[in-house]
Scaffold this motif. Structure first.
Motif, short mmCIF file in Angstrom:
data_model
loop_
_atom_site.label_atom_id
_atom_site.label_comp_id
_atom_site.label_asym_id
_atom_site.label_seq_id
_atom_site.Cartn_x
_atom_site.Cartn_y
_atom_site.Cartn_z
N UNK A 1 -4.88 -4.42 -9.85
CA UNK A 1 -6.03 -4.49 -11.13
C UNK A 1 -7.40 -4.65 -10.56
N UNK A 2 -7.47 -4.99 -9.39
CA UNK A 2 -8.70 -5.24 -8.75
C UNK A 2 -9.70 -3.77 -8.66
N UNK A 3 -8.78 -2.77 -8.12
CA UNK A 3 -9.52 -1.32 -8.12
C UNK A 3 -9.90 -0.85 -9.29
N UNK A 4 -9.15 -1.08 -10.17
CA UNK A 4 -9.61 -0.62 -11.89
C UNK A 4 -10.96 -1.45 -12.17
N UNK A 5 -10.70 -2.74 -12.07
CA UNK A 5 -12.10 -3.57 -12.37
C UNK A 5 -13.32 -3.04 -11.55
N UNK A 6 -13.11 -2.63 -10.32
CA UNK A 6 -14.13 -2.30 -9.58
C UNK A 6 -14.79 -0.62 -9.90
N UNK A 7 -13.66 0.09 -10.40
CA UNK A 7 -13.96 1.54 -10.83
C UNK A 7 -14.80 1.24 -12.25
N UNK A 8 -14.39 0.12 -12.90
CA UNK A 8 -15.15 -0.03 -14.41
C UNK A 8 -16.45 -0.48 -14.24
N UNK A 9 -16.51 -1.54 -13.50
CA UNK A 9 -17.90 -1.91 -12.99
C UNK A 9 -18.87 -0.70 -12.30
N UNK A 10 -18.29 -0.22 -11.43
CA UNK A 10 -19.00 0.88 -10.72
C UNK A 10 -19.46 2.03 -11.88
N UNK A 11 -18.72 2.32 -12.94
CA UNK A 11 -19.04 3.25 -13.67
C UNK A 11 -20.10 2.56 -14.68
N UNK A 12 -20.14 1.49 -14.81
CA UNK A 12 -21.07 0.77 -15.68
C UNK A 12 -22.55 0.68 -14.84
N UNK A 13 -22.63 0.57 -13.56
CA UNK A 13 -23.56 0.39 -12.67
C UNK A 13 -24.28 1.89 -12.74
N UNK A 14 -23.51 2.95 -12.69
CA UNK A 14 -23.76 4.35 -12.68
C UNK A 14 -24.37 4.56 -13.91
N UNK A 21 -33.05 6.25 -14.40
CA UNK A 21 -33.72 7.41 -14.12
C UNK A 21 -34.00 8.53 -14.93
N UNK A 22 -33.27 8.62 -16.28
CA UNK A 22 -33.36 9.68 -17.15
C UNK A 22 -32.46 10.90 -16.84
N UNK A 23 -31.49 10.63 -15.83
CA UNK A 23 -30.77 11.79 -15.31
C UNK A 23 -29.28 11.50 -15.62
N UNK A 24 -28.97 10.57 -16.63
CA UNK A 24 -27.58 10.52 -16.82
C UNK A 24 -26.96 11.35 -17.92
N UNK A 25 -27.52 12.26 -18.46
CA UNK A 25 -27.05 13.25 -19.11
C UNK A 25 -26.40 14.36 -18.44
N UNK A 26 -26.70 14.58 -17.26
CA UNK A 26 -26.12 15.58 -16.52
C UNK A 26 -24.92 15.15 -15.70
N UNK A 27 -24.82 13.85 -15.72
CA UNK A 27 -23.79 13.07 -14.89
C UNK A 27 -22.26 13.01 -15.47
N UNK A 28 -21.18 13.26 -15.18
CA UNK A 28 -19.97 13.05 -15.73
C UNK A 28 -19.72 11.80 -15.31
N UNK A 29 -18.45 11.18 -15.78
CA UNK A 29 -17.82 10.01 -15.56
C UNK A 29 -17.59 9.74 -14.28
N UNK A 30 -17.07 10.93 -13.73
CA UNK A 30 -16.48 10.79 -12.26
C UNK A 30 -17.93 10.40 -11.16
N UNK A 31 -19.14 11.27 -11.62
CA UNK A 31 -20.18 11.27 -10.85
C UNK A 31 -20.66 9.61 -11.24
N UNK A 32 -20.54 8.95 -12.32
CA UNK A 32 -20.99 7.70 -12.79
C UNK A 32 -20.36 6.63 -11.91
N UNK A 33 -18.99 6.87 -11.74
CA UNK A 33 -18.21 5.95 -11.04
C UNK A 33 -18.69 6.07 -9.36
N UNK A 34 -18.88 7.30 -9.00
CA UNK A 34 -19.16 7.36 -7.38
C UNK A 34 -20.47 7.03 -7.22
N UNK A 35 -21.77 7.20 -8.25
CA UNK A 35 -22.86 6.83 -8.17
C UNK A 35 -22.89 5.18 -7.98
#
Length: 82
Positions: A1-14, A21-35
């Motif tokens: 469950x810890x990994x899922x929670x980290x992915x969710x928080x990472x996505x929110x931060x992304x 930055x105004x560049x969120x429209x071009x990012x997909x959900x995987x890019x948001x998680x990675x960012x």
């Protein structure tokens, strides 16, 4: 469950970094998680782990790190297209 929670928080931060930055429209959900996850690592390495924390990530340094990451990646990708 810890990994899922980290992915969710990472996505929110992304998502927050993309919106700031105004560049969120071009990012997909995987890019948001990675960012979010990579930005959290960058932000905490540069600024420390102060402020509120969620899923082991200090939120304010993580958002700042993600904004830096999104801006650098956007700059590099825009330079490679021209």
């Amino acid at each position: 469950m810890g990994i899922i929670w980290s992915l969710i928080v990472g996505a929110i931060i992304g998502v927050i970094a993309g919106a700031l930055t105004g560049r969120g429209n071009s990012m997909g959900w995987i890019a948001n998680i990675v960012a979010g996850l990579v930005g959290a690592a960058i932000g905490q390495a540069l600024l420390g782990s102060w402020g509120p924390s969620l899923a082991g990530m200090a939120l304010i340094p993580s958002i700042i790190g993600a904004v830096i990451l999104v801006l650098v990646v956007s700059f590099v990708l825009s330079r490679s297209k021209s």
